[in-house]
Write a protein that holds these residues in place. Sequence first.
Motif, PDB file in Angstrom:
ATOM      1  N   LYS A   1      36.186 -17.072  22.084  1.00  0.00           N
ATOM      2  CA  LYS A   1      37.262 -16.554  22.934  1.00  0.00           C
ATOM      3  C   LYS A   1      37.215 -17.245  24.296  1.00  0.00           C
ATOM      4  O   LYS A   1      36.154 -17.706  24.744  1.00  0.00           O
TER       5      LYS A   1
ATOM      6  N   ASP B   1      25.079 -20.974  25.554  1.00  0.00           N
ATOM      7  CA  ASP B   1      25.746 -19.672  25.658  1.00  0.00           C
ATOM      8  C   ASP B   1      27.222 -19.775  26.023  1.00  0.00           C
ATOM      9  O   ASP B   1      27.986 -18.830  25.792  1.00  0.00           O
TER      10      ASP B   1
ATOM     11  N   LYS C   1      31.208 -17.034  22.642  1.00  0.00           N
ATOM     12  CA  LYS C   1      31.330 -16.379  21.346  1.00  0.00           C
ATOM     13  C   LYS C   1      32.126 -15.085  21.485  1.00  0.00           C
ATOM     14  O   LYS C   1      32.174 -14.481  22.559  1.00  0.00           O
ATOM     15  N   LYS C   2      32.713 -14.686  20.382  1.00  0.00           N
ATOM     16  CA  LYS C   2      33.604 -13.522  20.395  1.00  0.00           C
ATOM     17  C   LYS C   2      32.917 -12.271  20.945  1.00  0.00           C
ATOM     18  O   LYS C   2      33.543 -11.469  21.646  1.00  0.00           O
ATOM     19  N   ASP C   3      31.636 -12.094  20.655  1.00  0.00           N
ATOM     20  CA  ASP C   3      30.918 -10.895  21.077  1.00  0.00           C
ATOM     21  C   ASP C   3      30.132 -11.096  22.377  1.00  0.00           C
ATOM     22  O   ASP C   3      29.312 -10.259  22.756  1.00  0.00           O
ATOM     23  N   SER C   4      30.366 -12.200  23.076  1.00  0.00           N
ATOM     24  CA  SER C   4      29.624 -12.489  24.300  1.00  0.00           C
ATOM     25  C   SER C   4      29.961 -11.501  25.419  1.00  0.00           C
ATOM     26  O   SER C   4      31.097 -11.032  25.532  1.00  0.00           O
ATOM     27  N   LYS C   5      28.982 -11.214  26.255  1.00  0.00           N
ATOM     28  CA  LYS C   5      29.172 -10.324  27.402  1.00  0.00           C
ATOM     29  C   LYS C   5      29.571 -11.110  28.648  1.00  0.00           C
ATOM     30  O   LYS C   5      29.817 -10.518  29.703  1.00  0.00           O
TER      31      LYS C   5
ATOM     32  N   SER D   1      31.802 -12.611  31.136  1.00  0.00           N
ATOM     33  CA  SER D   1      33.214 -12.433  31.482  1.00  0.00           C
ATOM     34  C   SER D   1      33.548 -13.007  32.856  1.00  0.00           C
ATOM     35  O   SER D   1      34.717 -13.162  33.200  1.00  0.00           O
TER      36      SER D   1
ATOM     37  N   GLN E   1      35.830 -17.012  15.932  1.00  0.00           N
ATOM     38  CA  GLN E   1      34.439 -17.125  16.372  1.00  0.00           C
ATOM     39  C   GLN E   1      34.294 -17.113  17.901  1.00  0.00           C
ATOM     40  O   GLN E   1      33.299 -16.637  18.428  1.00  0.00           O
TER      41      GLN E   1
END
Length: 280
Positions: free
Chosen positions: A215, A192, A135-139, A141, A213
Amino acid sequence: MKLRKVTAASAAVLALALSVTACGGDSKDEGSGSGSGGGKIKVGIKYDQPGLGLKKPDGSFSGFDVDVATYVAKQLGYKPDQIEFVETKSADRENALARGDVKFIAATYSINDERKKKVDFAGPYLLAHQDLLVKKDSKISEATDLNGEKLCSVTGSTSAQNVKDDFAPKAQLREYSGYSECIAGLQSGAVDALTTDDSILAGFASQDKYKGQFKLAGLKLSNENYGIGVKKGDTATVNKINAALEKMVSDGSWQKAVDANFGPAGYKNEPAPKIGVIVK
């Protein structure tokens, strides 16, 4: 007079036999791929991968794999309306070739040693890399961030096992039958992250209904050399397909297909791979 009647009757029978034979000769085995200009050829693709292999609501097909398959089939002697696209899910690709359900498969089919025991490959025709869609706001990386998180992939694919084996052994793996189900799970929060090839993920992320929505994490977790699967031992077809792929690159059709299918998502593809060269 009697002799003439027998001769005429025999001639009629012979003419009828020739007529039936001629009619029967118009029919070809749809999986034969003989390329003589008649009949049909069955080609395996994915139905649920935007940008690669997608069956649209009107029944038509689109995507890079579809364009590659169409070009190859043309070089084998088949027009677009003689191609019958058959859905081949990841878990059934080897069986579909072994059964003769399809002549060849162009369906994000990564070449690896285990699969080469069961099928032969032409190509590769695209070098992709495994990545994560979040999701765009996921941590999330890095792949190690998946430990303890719910990770989705498709049954029969190599992607999820790569993550479990090499990067995040404590990830909670959820395997679904298709990527659309994984995307729905990501959208709802049931999972997730979705892992598979960056080319596939880019195709989903670029769809209008998903724009903004998700990335791509931008990771290159593996090299995925896409090949065209052919029944084991069918060397003649492999050679013909390799020649077709080389022509597709040299005449510019390969790059045109890449731009048309991946360009809208900003996907940065690798150069066209050389036939027979597998990037480890």
